[in-house]
Design an enzyme around this catalytic site. Structure first.
Site, PDB file in Angstrom:
ATOM      1  N   ASP A 142       0.822  -1.194   0.000  1.00 57.62           N
ATOM      2  CA  ASP A 142       0.000   0.000   0.000  1.00 57.62           C
ATOM      3  C   ASP A 142       0.866   1.258   0.000  1.00 57.62           C
ATOM      4  OD1 ASP A 142      -2.352   1.344  -0.042  1.00 57.62           O
ATOM      5  OD2 ASP A 142      -2.992   0.842   1.986  1.00 57.62           O
ATOM      6  N   CYS A 151     -17.997 -16.755  -4.524  1.00 58.26           N
ATOM      7  CA  CYS A 151     -19.056 -15.906  -3.957  1.00 58.26           C
ATOM      8  C   CYS A 151     -20.441 -16.497  -4.255  1.00 58.26           C
ATOM      9  CB  CYS A 151     -18.963 -14.481  -4.509  1.00 58.26           C
ATOM     10  SG  CYS A 151     -17.602 -13.529  -3.820  1.00 58.26           S
ATOM     11  N   CYS A 170     -24.067  -3.409   3.755  1.00 62.49           N
ATOM     12  CA  CYS A 170     -23.333  -2.129   3.750  1.00 62.49           C
ATOM     13  C   CYS A 170     -24.242  -0.996   4.248  1.00 62.49           C
ATOM     14  CB  CYS A 170     -22.835  -1.825   2.336  1.00 62.49           C
ATOM     15  SG  CYS A 170     -22.056  -0.204   2.242  1.00 62.49           S
TER      16      CYS A 170
HETATM   17  C1  B12 Z   1      -8.039   2.686  -2.807  1.00 56.96           C
HETATM   18  C2  B12 Z   1      -8.140   1.646  -1.700  1.00 56.96           C
HETATM   19  C3  B12 Z   1      -9.255   1.687  -0.858  1.00 56.96           C
HETATM   20  C4  B12 Z   1     -10.456   2.597  -1.130  1.00 56.96           C
HETATM   21  C5  B12 Z   1     -11.278   1.994  -2.295  1.00 56.96           C
HETATM   22  C6  B12 Z   1     -11.579   0.488  -2.098  1.00 56.96           C
HETATM   23  C7  B12 Z   1     -11.696  -0.304  -3.381  1.00 56.96           C
HETATM   24  N1  B12 Z   1     -12.586  -1.251  -3.406  1.00 56.96           N
HETATM   25  O1  B12 Z   1     -10.978  -0.055  -4.345  1.00 56.96           O
HETATM   26  C8  B12 Z   1     -11.163   2.616   0.250  1.00 56.96           C
HETATM   27  C9  B12 Z   1     -10.649   3.809   1.058  1.00 56.96           C
HETATM   28  C10 B12 Z   1     -12.691   2.674   0.221  1.00 56.96           C
HETATM   29  C11 B12 Z   1     -10.610   1.344   0.872  1.00 56.96           C
HETATM   30  C12 B12 Z   1     -11.261   0.662   1.897  1.00 56.96           C
HETATM   31  C13 B12 Z   1     -10.788  -0.504   2.459  1.00 56.96           C
HETATM   32  N2  B12 Z   1      -9.588  -1.072   2.268  1.00 56.96           N
HETATM   33 CO1  B12 Z   1      -8.352  -0.478   0.886  1.00 56.96          CO
HETATM   34  N3  B12 Z   1      -7.149  -0.121  -0.497  1.00 56.96           N
HETATM   35  C14 B12 Z   1      -7.116   0.686  -1.523  1.00 56.96           C
HETATM   36  C15 B12 Z   1      -5.890   0.481  -2.412  1.00 56.96           C
HETATM   37  C16 B12 Z   1      -4.868   1.597  -2.111  1.00 56.96           C
HETATM   38  C17 B12 Z   1      -6.165   0.440  -3.920  1.00 56.96           C
HETATM   39  C18 B12 Z   1      -7.362  -0.459  -4.320  1.00 56.96           C
HETATM   40  C19 B12 Z   1      -7.700  -0.305  -5.777  1.00 56.96           C
HETATM   41  O2  B12 Z   1      -6.875  -0.579  -6.632  1.00 56.96           O
HETATM   42  N4  B12 Z   1      -8.898   0.192  -6.093  1.00 56.96           N
HETATM   43  C20 B12 Z   1      -9.309   0.428  -7.458  1.00 56.96           C
HETATM   44  C21 B12 Z   1     -10.645  -0.238  -7.761  1.00 56.96           C
HETATM   45  C22 B12 Z   1     -10.997  -0.019  -9.210  1.00 56.96           C
HETATM   46  O3  B12 Z   1     -10.450  -1.630  -7.469  1.00 56.96           O
HETATM   47  P1  B12 Z   1     -11.613  -2.756  -7.540  1.00 56.96           P
HETATM   48  O4  B12 Z   1     -12.937  -2.138  -7.511  1.00 56.96           O
HETATM   49  O5  B12 Z   1     -11.285  -3.843  -6.582  1.00 56.96           O
HETATM   50  O6  B12 Z   1     -11.385  -3.329  -9.013  1.00 56.96           O
HETATM   51  C23 B12 Z   1     -10.183  -4.065  -9.312  1.00 56.96           C
HETATM   52  C24 B12 Z   1     -10.432  -5.565  -9.415  1.00 56.96           C
HETATM   53  O7  B12 Z   1     -11.496  -5.981  -8.593  1.00 56.96           O
HETATM   54  C25 B12 Z   1     -10.622  -5.792 -10.889  1.00 56.96           C
HETATM   55  N5  B12 Z   1     -12.012  -6.028 -11.309  1.00 56.96           N
HETATM   56  C26 B12 Z   1     -13.181  -5.656 -10.783  1.00 56.96           C
HETATM   57  N6  B12 Z   1     -14.210  -6.066 -11.491  1.00 56.96           N
HETATM   58  C27 B12 Z   1     -13.703  -6.728 -12.515  1.00 56.96           C
HETATM   59  C28 B12 Z   1     -14.318  -7.349 -13.573  1.00 56.96           C
HETATM   60  C29 B12 Z   1     -13.509  -7.991 -14.491  1.00 56.96           C
HETATM   61  C30 B12 Z   1     -14.179  -8.648 -15.618  1.00 56.96           C
HETATM   62  C31 B12 Z   1     -12.076  -7.993 -14.347  1.00 56.96           C
HETATM   63  C32 B12 Z   1     -11.222  -8.718 -15.268  1.00 56.96           C
HETATM   64  C33 B12 Z   1     -11.488  -7.345 -13.290  1.00 56.96           C
HETATM   65  C34 B12 Z   1     -12.303  -6.705 -12.386  1.00 56.96           C
HETATM   66  O8  B12 Z   1     -10.160  -4.629 -11.575  1.00 56.96           O
HETATM   67  C35 B12 Z   1      -9.755  -3.606 -10.678  1.00 56.96           C
HETATM   68  C36 B12 Z   1      -8.243  -3.442 -10.757  1.00 56.96           C
HETATM   69  O9  B12 Z   1      -7.599  -4.607 -10.339  1.00 56.96           O
HETATM   70  C37 B12 Z   1      -5.374  -0.937  -1.918  1.00 56.96           C
HETATM   71  C38 B12 Z   1      -3.859  -1.117  -1.917  1.00 56.96           C
HETATM   72  C39 B12 Z   1      -3.352  -1.291  -3.330  1.00 56.96           C
HETATM   73  N7  B12 Z   1      -2.393  -0.489  -3.717  1.00 56.96           N
HETATM   74  O10 B12 Z   1      -3.844  -2.136  -4.061  1.00 56.96           O
HETATM   75  C40 B12 Z   1      -5.962  -1.041  -0.493  1.00 56.96           C
HETATM   76  C41 B12 Z   1      -6.543  -2.415  -0.036  1.00 56.96           C
HETATM   77  C42 B12 Z   1      -7.413  -2.935  -1.141  1.00 56.96           C
HETATM   78  N8  B12 Z   1      -7.388  -2.075   1.098  1.00 56.96           N
HETATM   79  C43 B12 Z   1      -7.386  -2.957   2.023  1.00 56.96           C
HETATM   80  C44 B12 Z   1      -8.240  -2.919   3.172  1.00 56.96           C
HETATM   81  C45 B12 Z   1      -7.890  -3.843   4.328  1.00 56.96           C
HETATM   82  C46 B12 Z   1      -9.356  -2.056   3.198  1.00 56.96           C
HETATM   83  C47 B12 Z   1     -10.511  -2.053   4.233  1.00 56.96           C
HETATM   84  C48 B12 Z   1     -10.957  -3.437   4.675  1.00 56.96           C
HETATM   85  C49 B12 Z   1     -10.070  -1.192   5.453  1.00 56.96           C
HETATM   86  C50 B12 Z   1     -11.156  -0.971   6.495  1.00 56.96           C
HETATM   87  N9  B12 Z   1     -11.421  -1.934   7.362  1.00 56.96           N
HETATM   88  O11 B12 Z   1     -11.757   0.070   6.553  1.00 56.96           O
HETATM   89  C51 B12 Z   1     -11.634  -1.301   3.427  1.00 56.96           C
HETATM   90  C52 B12 Z   1     -12.549  -2.266   2.662  1.00 56.96           C
HETATM   91  C53 B12 Z   1     -13.593  -1.587   1.812  1.00 56.96           C
HETATM   92  C54 B12 Z   1     -13.923  -2.397   0.553  1.00 56.96           C
HETATM   93  N10 B12 Z   1     -15.031  -3.137   0.577  1.00 56.96           N
HETATM   94  O12 B12 Z   1     -13.141  -2.371  -0.412  1.00 56.96           O
HETATM   95  C55 B12 Z   1      -6.451  -4.136   1.704  1.00 56.96           C
HETATM   96  C56 B12 Z   1      -7.319  -5.321   1.260  1.00 56.96           C
HETATM   97  C57 B12 Z   1      -6.790  -6.716   1.613  1.00 56.96           C
HETATM   98  C58 B12 Z   1      -7.703  -7.770   1.008  1.00 56.96           C
HETATM   99  N11 B12 Z   1      -7.935  -8.860   1.720  1.00 56.96           N
HETATM  100  O13 B12 Z   1      -8.223  -7.617  -0.079  1.00 56.96           O
HETATM  101  C59 B12 Z   1      -5.554  -3.510   0.563  1.00 56.96           C
HETATM  102  C60 B12 Z   1      -5.084  -4.484  -0.506  1.00 56.96           C
HETATM  103  C61 B12 Z   1      -4.323  -2.861   1.276  1.00 56.96           C
HETATM  104  C62 B12 Z   1      -3.242  -3.879   1.640  1.00 56.96           C
HETATM  105  N12 B12 Z   1      -2.008  -3.694   1.177  1.00 56.96           N
HETATM  106  O14 B12 Z   1      -3.494  -4.839   2.347  1.00 56.96           O
HETATM  107  N13 B12 Z   1      -9.472   0.956   0.270  1.00 56.96           N
HETATM  108  S1  SF4 Z   2     -19.167   1.189   4.084  1.00 54.49           S
HETATM  109 FE1  SF4 Z   2     -19.911  -0.583   2.959  1.00 54.49          FE
HETATM  110  S2  SF4 Z   2     -18.297  -0.989   1.411  1.00 54.49           S
HETATM  111 FE2  SF4 Z   2     -17.390   0.398   2.898  1.00 54.49          FE
HETATM  112  S3  SF4 Z   2     -16.311  -1.017   4.304  1.00 54.49           S
HETATM  113 FE3  SF4 Z   2     -18.391  -0.600   5.185  1.00 54.49          FE
HETATM  114  S4  SF4 Z   2     -19.690  -2.287   4.444  1.00 54.49           S
HETATM  115 FE4  SF4 Z   2     -17.793  -2.286   3.173  1.00 54.49          FE
END
Ligand code: B12
Ligand code: SF4
Length: 351
Positions: free
Chosen positions: A136, A192, A202
């Site tokens: 991160d 899932c 949520c």
């Molecule tokens: C930005 C970020 C956030 C943001 C946005 C979250 C999000 N969903 O992206 C916020 C602040 C909300 C957040 C919250 C949390 N986060 Co955060 N966050 C990050 C960060 C810095 C980047 C994530 C990212 O790339 N987001 C971009 C979006 C577009 O990602 P996405 O929606 O998942 O989509 C990706 C894939 O799912 C895929 N995808 C999705 N749909 C589809 C469909 C197809 C067809 C395909 C091929 C691909 C695909 O493509 C996207 C790019 O890979 C990472 C660290 C890192 N550098 O990776 C940590 C990270 C994801 N976070 C982490 C954690 C722990 C949390 C929290 C649990 C913290 C908390 N308790 O409050 C919450 C969980 C909320 C949630 N449900 O996600 C951990 C997760 C560990 C794990 N087991 O997954 C990470 C990896 C940090 C770490 N180094 O451990 N986070």
């Molecule tokens: S607000 Fe919703 S999406 Fe964000 S960590 Fe809580 S349950 Fe997950």
């Protein structure tokens, strides 16, 4: 030196000796992820997190972030601490809910130290090689890399899930110029199924669809990343969550298989797993700085901490203690704190 084809197994064993739960070598192709990320950014779902739109090429091409990178070792480290039951705190409006990952020492520090040790262990075995460790801490798609390393699948709540461990783990990586063979196993399938518990639970309805999160509504984003005022329509739903949110993990059936962490450093500090909102709201800045040293809570400053707690107090059961705590902060120099305190007093019928 062990033959290269044996290194992934050795790396996994060394990683486990160092306390990681698992390790794998990631395939580097992230083109489909790039498209998804781009759409997320185009739709503005990242809110104020402008950093997510910068360095896109580096984020999706590991060799762009660290020139010469041929392989990425992806690792996971369990963090679920032994602490007061999450639901009991969420159900008690007088107490402050701090997400499980942030109750103890800042994971960035612990994880980085471990990754460096693993890098050094690898160097002992194969000789000097160029590498960089991340958690991160740089533009990377950590969940996608972990999925490509067969550490799990990306679930509907957008987190990386693992059949044996749920999602209570952090991710970290070593980018190296060693040509390690990527994991030859079949991709982890998505388990899932038809479950939608995370989407339904949520509190702020932040998922626009399965696998798609509108960060602007996510309590984790609001309480940790967002600057300024919280949207009025989300304040009641935030409840007593003052730093992060775990609801979409607490409800996930795969988390029944999660193991508590063996890391003493992730144990709750200063009784933060049971603390009352009023008590935390009473910390002055010096106390805040002292108590939060070395913790992820420092992602906030004292004013944003008070802003978050004010929301919790606005949602708390009415009491003289709550009202006098809020009134004591009514003239705080920070405009966002004053406005959230005003809102909280109105909620308490004492505006
Ligand atoms: C930005 C970020 C956030 C943001 C946005 C979250 C999000 N969903 O992206 C916020 C602040 C909300 C957040 C919250 C949390 N986060 Co955060 N966050 C990050 C960060 C810095 C980047 C994530 C990212 O790339 N987001 C971009 C979006 C577009 O990602 P996405 O929606 O998942 O989509 C990706 C894939 O799912 C895929 N995808 C999705 N749909 C589809 C469909 C197809 C067809 C395909 C091929 C691909 C695909 O493509 C996207 C790019 O890979 C990472 C660290 C890192 N550098 O990776 C940590 C990270 C994801 N976070 C982490 C954690 C722990 C949390 C929290 C649990 C913290 C908390 N308790 O409050 C919450 C969980 C909320 C949630 N449900 O996600 C951990 C997760 C560990 C794990 N087991 O997954 C990470 C990896 C940090 C770490 N180094 O451990 N986070
Ligand atoms: S607000 Fe919703 S999406 Fe964000 S960590 Fe809580 S349950 Fe997950």
């Amino acid at each position: 030196m062990p033959p290269f084809y044996e290194l992934p197994q050795r790396i996994k064993a060394w990683a486990q000796e160092l306390g990681f739960a698992d390790a794998g070598i990631a395939e580097l192709s992230l083109d489909a992820d790039r498209d998804h990320l781009q759409r997320w950014l185009d739709e503005g779902l990242h809110g104020q997190m402008a950093f997510m739109g910068r360095d896109l090429d580096k984020r999706v091409h590991p060799e762009g972030l660290r020139p010469g990178t041929l392989s990425v070792i992806s690792l996971r480290l369990d963090y679920r601490p032994q602490a007061e039951a999450a639901q009991a705190v969420l159900d008690d409006g007088e107490r402050a809910y701090i997400s499980r990952y942030a109750l103890g020492r800042d994971y960035h520090k612990l994880m980085r130290g471990r990754l460096l040790k693993l890098g050094a262990r690898l160097e002992q075995a194969v000789g000097p090689h160029g590498y960089r460790v991340l958690t991160d801490s740089a533009p990377a798609l950590e969940k996608a890399l972990a999925r490509n390393a067969r550490l799990g699948w990306i679930g509907k709540n957008t987190l990386l899930l693992n059949r044996k461990a749920g999602s209570w783990f952090f991710l970290g990586e070593i980018y190296t110029d060693l040509p390690l063979p990527a994991n030859a196993q079949a991709p982890s399938s998505n388990h899932c199924g038809s479950c939608s518990a995370c989407l339904d639970v949520c509190p702020t309805k932040a998922f626009v669809a399965p696998y798609r999160l509108d960060a602007r509504k996510c309590i984790s984003y609001l309480t940790i990343e967002h600057r300024g005022a919280f949207p009025l329509e989300l304040r009641a739903a935030i409840g007593n969550r003052v730093f992060g949110c775990d609801d979409c993990q607490l409800v996930c059936p795969w988390n029944r298989y999660a193991q508590p962490t063996a890391e003493a450093d992730f144990a709750p500090r200063h009784g933060l797993d049971t603390a009352k909102l009023v008590e935390l709201f009473g910390w002055d800045e010096a106390t805040w700085l002292r108590k939060t040293e070395g913790m992820a809570l420092r992602r906030l400053d004292h004013a944003r901490w008070l802003r978050n707690l004010a929301i919790g107090l606005g949602n708390a059961p009415r009491s003289n203690e709550v009202l006098s705590a809020l009134r004591a902060r009514a003239e705080h120099p920070d405009e966002a704190v004053r406005e959230h305190v005003r809102w909280a007093l109105e909620q308490q019928g004492a505006g």
